[in-house]
Design a protein around this motif. Structure first.
Motif, PDB file in Angstrom:
ATOM      1  N   ASP A 194       7.606  -3.335  -2.859  1.00 56.42           N
ATOM      2  CA  ASP A 194       7.832  -4.517  -2.872  1.00 56.42           C
ATOM      3  C   ASP A 194       7.498  -5.773  -4.380  1.00 56.42           C
ATOM      4  OD1 ASP A 194       8.843  -6.826  -1.719  1.00 56.42           O
ATOM      5  OD2 ASP A 194       6.805  -7.423   0.042  1.00 56.42           O
ATOM      6  N   SER A 198       1.841   1.084  -4.896  1.00 57.01           N
ATOM      7  CA  SER A 198       1.343   1.473  -3.843  1.00 57.01           C
ATOM      8  C   SER A 198       0.698   2.765  -3.808  1.00 57.01           C
ATOM      9  CB  SER A 198       2.947   2.450  -2.857  1.00 57.01           C
ATOM     10  OG  SER A 198       2.495   2.608  -1.979  1.00 57.01           O
ATOM     11  N   TYR A 251      11.531  -1.593  -4.091  1.00 63.56           N
ATOM     12  CA  TYR A 251      11.569   0.035  -4.600  1.00 63.56           C
ATOM     13  C   TYR A 251      11.101   0.294  -6.249  1.00 63.56           C
ATOM     14  CZ  TYR A 251      15.292   1.505  -4.213  1.00 63.56           C
ATOM     15  OH  TYR A 251      17.433   2.167  -4.706  1.00 63.56           O
ATOM     16  N   GLY A 283       0.529   6.326   4.634  1.00 60.59           N
ATOM     17  CA  GLY A 283       0.905   4.936   4.604  1.00 60.59           C
ATOM     18  C   GLY A 283       2.406   4.308   4.304  1.00 60.59           C
ATOM     19  N   SER A 284       2.991   5.062   2.910  1.00 61.78           N
ATOM     20  CA  SER A 284       3.733   4.733   2.060  1.00 61.78           C
ATOM     21  C   SER A 284       5.145   4.419   2.819  1.00 61.78           C
ATOM     22  CB  SER A 284       3.177   5.625   0.446  1.00 61.78           C
ATOM     23  OG  SER A 284       3.306   6.943   1.271  1.00 61.78           O
ATOM     24  N   ARG A 287       4.948   1.648   4.269  1.00 67.38           N
ATOM     25  CA  ARG A 287       5.195  -0.066   3.763  1.00 67.38           C
ATOM     26  C   ARG A 287       6.693  -0.606   2.911  1.00 67.38           C
ATOM     27  NH1 ARG A 287       0.098   1.772   1.484  1.00 67.38           N
ATOM     28  NH2 ARG A 287       0.741   3.388   0.052  1.00 67.38           N
ATOM     29  N   ALA A 291       9.036  -3.252   3.640  1.00 69.26           N
ATOM     30  CA  ALA A 291       9.603  -4.006   2.964  1.00 69.26           C
ATOM     31  C   ALA A 291      11.363  -4.206   2.851  1.00 69.26           C
ATOM     32  CB  ALA A 291       9.701  -3.379   1.199  1.00 69.26           C
TER      33      ALA A 291
END
Length: 298
Positions: A194, A198, A251, A283-284, A287, A291
């Protein structure tokens, strides 16, 4: 009603895509219905999904016209992430020329087009780069290091034959110097989700000197987590700002290497179906799931 998300793949990649399971799990945890779907499955109603994300469509290089037709059909039916015009631009490494013209530091690159003389292309590039022991030849449309080889500058016959083989198949060829620091430092791949940084990983060197190109779907990679330098972070941000489309993109992966003077330069920009290495960044996957879902019409 929960959002329906398709993660596009291809049968040979289904058991190789290490990002698929974490992303499916993250989407499910966020309340979405998510499925892995073959991009070339003619029975799929893409309009039945709220968004489609190319996750591991890793055979697109050999079927580019069909793949680009598919992206336009999907984009006409639903939300495609990233958009079809971004994908079309990024599937051909001529985008490096556009980024260089925008002031981005790239590895020096020369393109050979069908109809060019392979020997003249090689000789001109070698003459222009007298300090480089090895040079890389690869297709302008390619992924996973397929059809990419590292040639010693003395191996003229093999390199010319490689270029000629690509041109005879109607493919453009890209010639670049091989940067020696890659053998020590590897590559740094910076993942943005986004539009925001990251995480990053280190890739070990992929191309062995005078070795044949991989015949697998992609070359085996040695991956580890890496904290990028401030100069790498800054260059990656400049690269994304120079992309000639409205952002932020859902991305992006910016692959950098260091030149002989240690400054970073762009190797490749991945906006189509890159590995995002979720296992190396807790956590990616969540994320990216967020997005995707924030782009779904409510």
């Amino acid at each position: 009603m929960s959002a329906r998300i398709a993660l596009a793949t291809t049968p040979p990649a289904r058991d190789l895509d290490e990002d698929m399971a974490p992303l499916l799990a993250a989407l499910h945890a966020a309340g979405a219905q998510a499925l892995a779907v073959d991009w070339d499955d003619g029975s799929v109603d893409w309009g039945g999904f709220d968004a489609v994300l190319p996750r591991s469509t890793w055979d697109y290089c050999e079927r580019l016209p069909a793949f680009l037709d598919w992206t336009h059909r999907v984009a006409a039916a639903t939300q495609l992430l990233n958009p079809a015009d971004v994908i079309a631009w990024n599937t051909d490494k001529h985008y490096l020329r556009a980024l260089a013209e925008a002031g981005i530091a790239i590895i020096p690159s020369s393109f050979a087009e069908p109809g060019d003389a392979a020997d003249a292309v090689w000789d001109a590039f070698v003459d222009a780069h007298p300090g480089d022991a090895d040079l890389v030849v690869k297709p302008a449309v390619g992924a996973g290091s397929r059809d990419a080889e590292r040639h010693p500058r003395s191996a003229r016959a093999a390199a010319v034959a490689h270029i000629a083989r690509l041109l005879a198949a109607g493919r453009s060829a890209l010639v670049q110097p091989y940067l020696d620091r890659v053998d020590v430092d590897g590559e740094t791949a910076l993942v943005h989700i986004d539009g925001r940084y990251s995480h990053a990983i280190r890739k070990g060197p992929l191309l062995r000197r005078a070795a044949p190109a991989t015949d697998a779907l992609f070359a085996a990679e040695r991956i580890s987590a890496r904290e990028p330098g401030a100069d790498e972070r800054a260059l990656a941000e400049r690269v994304l700002a120079a992309v000639p489309f409205d952002g932020p993109l859902a991305y992006a992966r910016v692959d950098l290497v260091r030149a002989g003077d240690s400054t970073p330069c762009l190797l490749e920009l991945e906006l189509v179906e890159p590995s995002l290495f979720f296992d190396h960044a807790p956590g990616s996957a969540a994320r990216l799931a967020a997005a995707i879902l924030c782009r779904v019409p409510r």
